[in-house]
Design a protein around this motif. Structure first.
Motif, short mmCIF file in Angstrom:
data_model
loop_
_atom_site.label_atom_id
_atom_site.label_comp_id
_atom_site.label_asym_id
_atom_site.label_seq_id
_atom_site.Cartn_x
_atom_site.Cartn_y
_atom_site.Cartn_z
N UNK A 1 51.01 47.59 55.66
CA UNK A 1 50.11 47.25 54.56
C UNK A 1 50.85 46.40 53.54
N UNK A 2 50.20 45.40 53.02
CA UNK A 2 50.85 44.47 52.09
C UNK A 2 50.82 44.93 50.64
N UNK A 3 50.15 46.02 50.34
CA UNK A 3 50.04 46.46 48.95
C UNK A 3 51.34 47.09 48.44
N UNK A 4 52.01 47.90 49.26
CA UNK A 4 53.22 48.58 48.78
C UNK A 4 54.29 47.61 48.30
N UNK A 5 54.64 46.56 49.06
CA UNK A 5 55.65 45.63 48.54
C UNK A 5 55.20 44.95 47.24
N UNK A 6 53.90 44.70 47.12
CA UNK A 6 53.37 44.09 45.91
C UNK A 6 53.51 45.02 44.71
N UNK A 7 53.27 46.32 44.92
CA UNK A 7 53.43 47.29 43.85
C UNK A 7 54.90 47.37 43.43
N UNK A 8 55.82 47.43 44.41
CA UNK A 8 57.25 47.47 44.08
C UNK A 8 57.66 46.22 43.30
N UNK A 9 57.16 45.07 43.73
CA UNK A 9 57.47 43.81 43.03
C UNK A 9 56.95 43.87 41.59
N UNK B 1 49.98 47.56 37.30
CA UNK B 1 49.58 47.96 38.65
C UNK B 1 48.06 47.95 38.79
N UNK B 2 47.33 48.34 37.75
CA UNK B 2 45.86 48.30 37.82
C UNK B 2 45.33 46.88 37.97
N UNK B 3 46.10 45.89 37.57
CA UNK B 3 45.68 44.49 37.69
C UNK B 3 45.81 43.96 39.13
N UNK B 4 46.44 44.73 40.00
CA UNK B 4 46.64 44.28 41.38
C UNK B 4 45.36 44.45 42.19
N UNK B 5 45.17 43.57 43.18
CA UNK B 5 44.00 43.71 44.04
C UNK B 5 44.07 45.02 44.82
N UNK B 6 42.92 45.64 45.04
CA UNK B 6 42.75 46.87 45.80
C UNK B 6 43.17 48.12 45.05
N UNK B 7 43.75 48.02 43.86
CA UNK B 7 44.13 49.21 43.11
C UNK B 7 42.96 49.58 42.20
#
Length: 104
Positions: free
Chosen positions: A1-9, A70-76
Motif C-alpha cells: 500500500x502506498x499510504x504508509x510511506x506517504x504518512x512516514x514522509x 496527516x488528515x490532509x493526505x488522500x484516503x485519510x
C-alpha cells in the motif's frame, strides 16, 4: 500500500519546536497503524508517539501538527494520536542523522 510511506514522509515534516530535528528522526513515533473506515477507501490512522520529556509543554502542539498534516493526505478520514510514555524516550531512539545534527 502506498499510504504508509506517504504518512512516514509527512511525519518527517513535523518538528519538536525546541529541537531542530523531525519527530521521526528523533524516534518519537512508536507505532503507526491503519484501520479501514466504513467510507469507501478511507482509513483511520492510529499513531502512538512520545515526547523527549514527559513534562514537555509542546506535546499538544506537536500532536495537533501531526493531525493537521496527516488528515490532509488522500484516503485519510480520521487520525488518533496517543501520547505515550512507556517505554520512556531516550537518545538511543534517535537516528544517526539526528545524532549528527545535534552533535551527539
Amino acid at each position: 500500500d502506498d499510504l504508509e510511506p506517504l504518512v512516514w514522509q509527512t511525519l518527517s515534516t513535523c518538528y519538536d519546536p525546541e529541537i531542530p530535528v523531525n519527530i521521526v528522526d528523533l524516534g518519537l513515533v512508536y507505532r503507526l497503524a491503519f484501520e479501514p473506515l466504513p467510507e469507501a477507501e478511507k482509513v483511520r490512522v492510529l499513531l502512538d508517539m512520545t515526547l523527549t520529556a514527559p513534562g514537555c509543554g509542546m506535546g499538544e502542539a506537536i500532536a495537533d501538527e501531526v493531525c493537521d498534516k496527516v488528515l490532509a493526505l488522500p484516503r485519510v478520514g480520521e487520525i488518533t494520536v496517543n501520547l505515550v510514555f512507556d517505554p520512556p524516550w531516550d537518545r538511543s531512539r534517535m537516528s544517526e542523522a539526528a545524532q549528527l545534527a545535534l552533535g551527539l
